[in-house]
Design a protein around this motif. Structure first.
Motif, PDB file in Angstrom:
ATOM      1  N   LYS A  18       0.834  -1.165  -0.187  1.00 29.18           N
ATOM      2  CA  LYS A  18      -0.014  -0.040  -0.151  1.00 29.18           C
ATOM      3  C   LYS A  18       1.015   1.359   0.038  1.00 29.18           C
ATOM      4  O   LYS A  18       1.933   1.230   0.868  1.00 29.18           O
ATOM      5  CB  LYS A  18      -0.888   0.051   1.450  1.00 29.18           C
ATOM      6  CG  LYS A  18      -1.486   1.413   1.445  1.00 29.18           C
ATOM      7  CD  LYS A  18      -2.327   1.339   2.886  1.00 29.18           C
ATOM      8  CE  LYS A  18      -2.920   2.741   3.124  1.00 29.18           C
ATOM      9  NZ  LYS A  18      -3.702   3.186   2.203  1.00 29.18           N
ATOM     10  N   SER A  19       0.573   2.301  -1.029  1.00 27.59           N
ATOM     11  CA  SER A  19       1.150   3.454  -0.979  1.00 27.59           C
ATOM     12  C   SER A  19       0.388   4.498   0.039  1.00 27.59           C
ATOM     13  O   SER A  19      -0.894   4.228   0.120  1.00 27.59           O
ATOM     14  CB  SER A  19       1.200   4.155  -2.170  1.00 27.59           C
ATOM     15  OG  SER A  19       1.834   3.395  -3.129  1.00 27.59           O
ATOM     16  N   TYR A  20       1.045   5.029   0.923  1.00 24.15           N
ATOM     17  CA  TYR A  20       0.561   5.780   1.843  1.00 24.15           C
ATOM     18  C   TYR A  20       0.346   7.423   1.763  1.00 24.15           C
ATOM     19  O   TYR A  20       0.731   7.663   0.421  1.00 24.15           O
ATOM     20  CB  TYR A  20       1.428   5.861   3.483  1.00 24.15           C
ATOM     21  CG  TYR A  20       1.253   4.931   3.937  1.00 24.15           C
ATOM     22  CD1 TYR A  20       0.118   4.246   5.089  1.00 24.15           C
ATOM     23  CD2 TYR A  20       2.326   3.654   3.908  1.00 24.15           C
ATOM     24  CE1 TYR A  20      -0.006   3.199   5.660  1.00 24.15           C
ATOM     25  CE2 TYR A  20       2.137   2.266   4.703  1.00 24.15           C
ATOM     26  CZ  TYR A  20       1.029   2.012   5.438  1.00 24.15           C
ATOM     27  OH  TYR A  20       0.829   0.979   6.136  1.00 24.15           O
ATOM     28  N   LEU A  21      -0.081   8.013   2.368  1.00 24.73           N
ATOM     29  CA  LEU A  21      -0.484   9.762   1.915  1.00 24.73           C
ATOM     30  C   LEU A  21       0.719  10.264   1.565  1.00 24.73           C
ATOM     31  O   LEU A  21       1.630   9.829   1.965  1.00 24.73           O
ATOM     32  CB  LEU A  21      -1.063  10.344   3.489  1.00 24.73           C
ATOM     33  CG  LEU A  21      -1.546  11.536   3.077  1.00 24.73           C
ATOM     34  CD1 LEU A  21      -2.984  11.483   2.316  1.00 24.73           C
ATOM     35  CD2 LEU A  21      -1.699  11.887   4.619  1.00 24.73           C
ATOM     36  N   ALA A  22       0.584  10.979   0.386  1.00 26.84           N
ATOM     37  CA  ALA A  22       1.731  11.751  -0.218  1.00 26.84           C
ATOM     38  C   ALA A  22       2.239  12.608   1.177  1.00 26.84           C
ATOM     39  O   ALA A  22       1.594  13.280   1.909  1.00 26.84           O
ATOM     40  CB  ALA A  22       1.168  12.819  -1.178  1.00 26.84           C
ATOM     41  N   TRP A  23       3.463  12.868   1.153  1.00 24.19           N
ATOM     42  CA  TRP A  23       4.021  13.585   2.436  1.00 24.19           C
ATOM     43  C   TRP A  23       3.618  15.122   2.701  1.00 24.19           C
ATOM     44  O   TRP A  23       3.502  15.514   3.700  1.00 24.19           O
ATOM     45  CB  TRP A  23       5.705  13.548   2.080  1.00 24.19           C
ATOM     46  CG  TRP A  23       6.480  14.245   1.076  1.00 24.19           C
ATOM     47  CD1 TRP A  23       6.784  13.892  -0.208  1.00 24.19           C
ATOM     48  CD2 TRP A  23       6.538  15.728   1.135  1.00 24.19           C
ATOM     49  NE1 TRP A  23       7.051  14.826  -1.110  1.00 24.19           N
ATOM     50  CE2 TRP A  23       7.271  15.951  -0.086  1.00 24.19           C
ATOM     51  CE3 TRP A  23       6.481  16.620   2.072  1.00 24.19           C
ATOM     52  CZ2 TRP A  23       7.646  17.264  -0.559  1.00 24.19           C
ATOM     53  CZ3 TRP A  23       7.196  18.093   1.706  1.00 24.19           C
ATOM     54  CH2 TRP A  23       7.719  18.198   0.406  1.00 24.19           C
ATOM     55  N   GLN A  24       3.287  15.558   1.408  1.00 24.10           N
ATOM     56  CA  GLN A  24       2.905  17.049   1.463  1.00 24.10           C
ATOM     57  C   GLN A  24       1.598  17.254   2.300  1.00 24.10           C
ATOM     58  O   GLN A  24       1.222  18.076   2.840  1.00 24.10           O
ATOM     59  CB  GLN A  24       2.667  17.596  -0.059  1.00 24.10           C
ATOM     60  CG  GLN A  24       4.081  17.863  -0.637  1.00 24.10           C
ATOM     61  CD  GLN A  24       4.223  16.594  -1.818  1.00 24.10           C
ATOM     62  OE1 GLN A  24       3.738  15.453  -1.324  1.00 24.10           O
ATOM     63  NE2 GLN A  24       4.914  16.681  -2.646  1.00 24.10           N
ATOM     64  N   LYS A  25       0.702  16.127   2.296  1.00 23.80           N
ATOM     65  CA  LYS A  25      -0.276  16.207   3.064  1.00 23.80           C
ATOM     66  C   LYS A  25      -0.396  15.830   4.401  1.00 23.80           C
ATOM     67  O   LYS A  25      -1.498  15.771   5.128  1.00 23.80           O
ATOM     68  CB  LYS A  25      -1.684  15.184   2.266  1.00 23.80           C
ATOM     69  CG  LYS A  25      -1.849  15.821   0.688  1.00 23.80           C
ATOM     70  CD  LYS A  25      -2.824  14.750   0.047  1.00 23.80           C
ATOM     71  CE  LYS A  25      -3.256  15.179  -1.172  1.00 23.80           C
ATOM     72  NZ  LYS A  25      -3.997  14.329  -2.001  1.00 23.80           N
ATOM     73  N   VAL A  26       0.480  15.099   5.001  1.00 27.72           N
ATOM     74  CA  VAL A  26       0.881  14.715   6.225  1.00 27.72           C
ATOM     75  C   VAL A  26       0.502  15.707   7.432  1.00 27.72           C
ATOM     76  O   VAL A  26      -0.096  15.359   8.293  1.00 27.72           O
ATOM     77  CB  VAL A  26       2.335  14.075   6.486  1.00 27.72           C
ATOM     78  CG1 VAL A  26       2.681  13.669   7.981  1.00 27.72           C
ATOM     79  CG2 VAL A  26       2.346  12.711   5.395  1.00 27.72           C
TER      80      VAL A  26
END
Length: 339
Positions: free
Chosen positions: A135-143
Motif C-alpha cells: 500500500k502507498s501511504y498519503l503523499a508527504w505534502q498532505k501529512v
C-alpha cells in the motif's frame, strides 16, 4: 458478544488481583515493549529486557535491537507523563514521542522536499509504501494537515467518550491506532508509535493496556491491511478487541497455574489446623536455589516456565518468611537458604 466477554474477563482479572502483583505495572510494561519491538524484528526476549532495563545487563543480541527497546521504554515513560496530565494531543507532542522512539536507531534523510531526521521525530518528507508492491501511504505534502485533523479528532473523542463504558474506551484506542498508522507520519517507527498512542489512551482511561503479541503478528498485519483496503476500521478494531480478550484470558490461566489457586493464599496452601504448606512452585524455587545459589531470575523463569512477575512474587514471599535471603548484588551475588 465481545462486549460481554470483555467485561466478564476483566472482572475475573481484577477479582484474582492479577493487577496487584508485585511490580505488576513494570513487568506489564516490559511485556508491551518486548512484543512491540518484536513485531518490528527485535529478538530481545522479555526476560532479557527485564535484565537490561533493571540491571543494565546486556543480552547477547545486536546492539541496535537493545537500543530499540531502551528507546521505546523511554518513549512509553514520557507518554505516561502526558497521559497523567491529560495533555492535549498535538503534532509537537507526537513528534516528541517519535523522537524518543527513534533516538538511537533513526536516520537522516536528504530528499527533494528537504532534509529531515527520524531520530529527531521529524515528519517524513518523502512518500512511502508498505513492503514490496504494498500500500502507498498519503503523499508527504498532505501529512501535516492530516495529522492535525487526527489530533483534533482524538482530543474531541477523549472528552466525549463515556469514561464508564470500557468497550467504547478500547474501541477509541484501537481506532486511534488505525488512523495514525494509516497516515504513516514518519519515515520509521510508525508501528511502534501507533501502538504507543493506543496504550497511552488506555493508560489515561485507567484500563488494562493492550499487548499486540508477536505470535499474532501475521493476523495483526492482515487485519490492518484489510481495513485499509476497505477504508473501514471495523475489521482491525474487532481483531484488536478479540486479541486483547484472548491475552487477558491467557494471563488469567497462567496466573491460576503458577499460583496453584486451589486453596492457595499468597503462594501457600492452607491445610488442616491452619498450618501453612508451601506451594509446589515455591518449593521448586527453593530446590533450584539450593542446587545453584547463583541462579538468575532469567534462568528461574526458563526452568519454571512462568513469567518474571510470578517468579518475583514467589521470591518475595519466601524472603518475607525468612526462607531465603540475597547475599550481594544482582551481579556476583547469590542466594542463601535458611533451613
Amino acid at each position: 458478544m465481545s462486549n460481554q466477554n470483555l467485561v466478564e474477563t476483566l472482572n475475573e482479572y481484577f477479582s484474582l488481583g492479577i493487577n496487584q502483583q508485585l511490580d505488576y505495572d513494570k513487568f506489564y510494561l516490559y511485556s508491551i515493549i518486548t512484543h512491540s519491538t518484536a513485531i518490528e524484528g527485535s529478538t530481545v526476549t522479555e526476560i532479557e529486557n527485564q535484565l537490561l532495563f533493571d540491571e543494565g545487563i546486556s543480552a547477547n543480541k545486536p546492539m541496535t535491537e537493545q537500543l530499540m527497546n531502551l528507546d521505546l521504554k523511554a518513549a512509553y515513560e514520557q507518554s505516561f507523563v502526558y497521559a497523567k496530565s491529560h495533555a492535549d494531543i498535538s503534532i509537537e507532542l507526537l513528534c516528541t514521542l517519535a523522537s524518543l522512539v527513534m533516538k538511537n536507531t533513526g536516520s537522516t534523510y536528504k530528499t527533494i522536499g528537504g532534509d529531515f531526521s527520524s531520530a529527531k521525530g521529524d515528519l517524513r518528507l518523502l512518500n512511502v509504501s508498505a513492503g514490496r508492491g504494498g500500500k502507498s501511504y498519503l503523499a508527504w505534502q498532505k501529512v501535516p494537515d492530516r495529522l492535525q485533523q487526527f489530533c483534533d479528532w482524538l482530543n474531541a473523542e477523549r472528552k466525549a467518550v463515556d469514561k464508564n463504558d470500557i468497550h467504547k474506551l478500547y474501541e477509541l484506542s484501537f481506532e486511534a491506532h488505525y488512523r495514525i498508522v494509516s497516515i504513516h507520519p514518519w519515515a520509521d517507527g510508525n508501528g511502534r508509535m501507533s501502538r504507543l498512542v493506543m496504550n497511552m489512551i488506555q493508560y489515561e482511561a485507567g484500563v488494562i493496556p493492550s499487548i499486540v503479541k508477536k505470535e499474532n503478528r501475521a493476523e495483526y498485519i492482515q487485519s490492518l491491511a484489510l481495513s485499509q483496503e476497505n477504508d473501514n476500521s471495523s475489521t482491525f478494531v474487532e481483531f484488536m478487541l478479540n486479541h486483547h480478550i484472548e491475552n487477558l484470558q491467557k494471563q488469567i490461566a497462567e496466573y491460576k497455574a503458577s499460583m496453584e489457586t486451589d486453596e492457595v493464599k499468597g503462594g501457600q496452601k492452607i491445610v488442616a489446623g491452619g498450618q501453612k504448606k508451601w506451594s509446589e512452585t515455591a518449593l521448586r524455587i527453593l530446590d533450584l536455589l539450593k542446587q545453584n545459589p547463583k541462579i538468575s531470575r532469567k534462568e528461574l523463569c526458563e526452568e519454571l516456565k512462568i513469567n518474571p512477575s510470578a517468579v518475583q512474587k514467589h521470591i518475595e514471599k519466601l524472603k518475607e518468611a525468612n526462607k531465603i535471603e540475597r547475599i550481594g548484588g544482582a551481579k556476583g551475588g547469590e542466594w542463601r537458604i535458611n533451613e
